[in-house]
Design a protein around this motif. Structure first.
Motif, PDB file in Angstrom:
ATOM      1  N   LYS A  96       0.825  -1.208   0.000  1.00  0.00           N
ATOM      2  CA  LYS A  96       0.000   0.000   0.000  1.00  0.00           C
ATOM      3  C   LYS A  96       0.861   1.261   0.000  1.00  0.00           C
ATOM      4  CE  LYS A  96      -3.376  -0.016   3.021  1.00  0.00           C
ATOM      5  NZ  LYS A  96      -4.174  -0.347   4.229  1.00  0.00           N
ATOM      6  N   ALA A  97       1.866   1.283   0.854  1.00  0.00           N
ATOM      7  CA  ALA A  97       2.734   2.454   0.924  1.00  0.00           C
ATOM      8  C   ALA A  97       3.476   2.662  -0.394  1.00  0.00           C
ATOM      9  CB  ALA A  97       3.729   2.300   2.076  1.00  0.00           C
ATOM     10  N   SER A  98       3.904   1.572  -1.026  1.00  0.00           N
ATOM     11  CA  SER A  98       4.607   1.678  -2.307  1.00  0.00           C
ATOM     12  C   SER A  98       3.691   2.236  -3.383  1.00  0.00           C
ATOM     13  CB  SER A  98       5.123   0.302  -2.742  1.00  0.00           C
ATOM     14  OG  SER A  98       6.084  -0.185  -1.826  1.00  0.00           O
ATOM     15  N   ARG A  99       2.431   1.811  -3.387  1.00  0.00           N
ATOM     16  CA  ARG A  99       1.485   2.308  -4.390  1.00  0.00           C
ATOM     17  C   ARG A  99       1.254   3.813  -4.237  1.00  0.00           C
ATOM     18  NH1 ARG A  99      -2.229  -2.494  -2.805  1.00  0.00           N
ATOM     19  NH2 ARG A  99      -1.391  -4.195  -4.091  1.00  0.00           N
ATOM     20  N   VAL A 100       1.147   4.270  -3.004  1.00  0.00           N
ATOM     21  CA  VAL A 100       0.949   5.701  -2.771  1.00  0.00           C
ATOM     22  C   VAL A 100       2.109   6.492  -3.361  1.00  0.00           C
ATOM     23  CG1 VAL A 100       0.843   7.500  -0.993  1.00  0.00           C
ATOM     24  CG2 VAL A 100      -0.494   5.403  -0.719  1.00  0.00           C
ATOM     25  N   ASP A 101       3.330   6.017  -3.131  1.00  0.00           N
ATOM     26  CA  ASP A 101       4.515   6.708  -3.656  1.00  0.00           C
ATOM     27  C   ASP A 101       4.557   6.669  -5.177  1.00  0.00           C
ATOM     28  OD1 ASP A 101       5.330   7.272  -1.082  1.00  0.00           O
ATOM     29  OD2 ASP A 101       6.723   5.582  -0.950  1.00  0.00           O
TER      30      ASP A 101
END
Length: 246
Positions: A96-101
């Motif tokens: 999830k955090a990677s997708r946001v970035d």
């Protein structure tokens, strides 16, 4: 292809010899995996959410769980059992955090944006295909979604891939003048013919590849503000609830 890839990983890890017990763990793991294939670079090595293993993120977005010497690894999802018996997918939480970035790095000009009506309360990113039934069903509710204060940002994901008719249609939309893009998207989603144009800097296939890296396997694929990916169609009211919009 996935089976071949992980066969290479297995051979690389089993053949790697670590003689120094106090060797730097990250360097050891990187060396073991890098001997596999330079075309599949390691993005990050970090402590896993539980003792004894390290989480390795590959450029493809896939995650491996590796021991400190790089001699063994696990492919798959890791779950934590909460005290109330609920399961938390730790692998998905990391993605999830990677997708946001990844989405934050995109240019707004490379999206087909349907602004919220009135106050913008939330935004939704949608990997879409102009031909798929459920993409069109979701688009049929675009007025309802935006009326709830939700901005919709479309990214291209022609399911049939490069050279397909859908890719060419989506190129025509993304290559058009910005003022015409929404109208052309509406027509394509309605099954109408649109003028076919192309351009050298079309972002369509780059967005398709990004979707694959982020785990998109079908359309529509909805990415919420926190990076949660929701596969498939969802009614406007349910979407608003997931985004915390009343």
């Amino acid at each position: 292809m996935r089976k071949i890839f992980f066969s290479w990983v297995a051979m690389a890890l089993l053949s790697f010899n670590v003689s120094a017990a106090d060797a730097d763990k990250e360097a050891t793991i990187r060396a073991a995996l890098s001997s596999l294939n330079s075309q599949v670079p390691i993005v990050a090595v970090a402590d896993a959410a539980f003792p004894g293993l390290y989480e390795v993120t590959l450029a493809s977005g896939e995650k491996l769980y590796v021991n400190d010497s790089g001699s063994h690894f696990i492919v798959g999802e890791v779950f934590r059992v909460e005290t109330d018996g609920q399961l938390v997918n730790l692998t998905e939480e990391g993605k999830k955090a990677s997708r946001v970035d990844q989405l934050a790095a995109l240019k707004r000009d490379d999206m087909i944006v349907y602004p919220a009506k009135g106050e913008t309360k939330a935004h939704l990113t949608v990997f879409t295909d102009t031909d798929c039934f459920y993409c069109r069903k979701l688009h049929g509710e675009i007025e309802d979604i935006t009326a709830r204060g939700i901005e919709v940002r479309y990214l291209a994901f022609p399911r049939a891939g490069a050279g397909s008719k859908t890719q060419k249609v989506m190129d025509a939309i993304w290559c058009a003048d910005e003022a015409d893009q929404v109208s052309l998207m509406n027509k394509a989603k309605a099954g109408q013919t649109i003028p076919m144009i192309s351009c050298a800097d079309s972002p369509v296939m780059d967005e398709y590849q990004l979707g694959q890296q982020m785990g998109v396997t079908g359309t529509p694929a909805l990415v919420l503000e926190d990076g949660t990916m929701v596969p498939g169609y969802m009614p406007a009211a349910q979407l608003a609830g997931m985004l915390g919009v009343k």
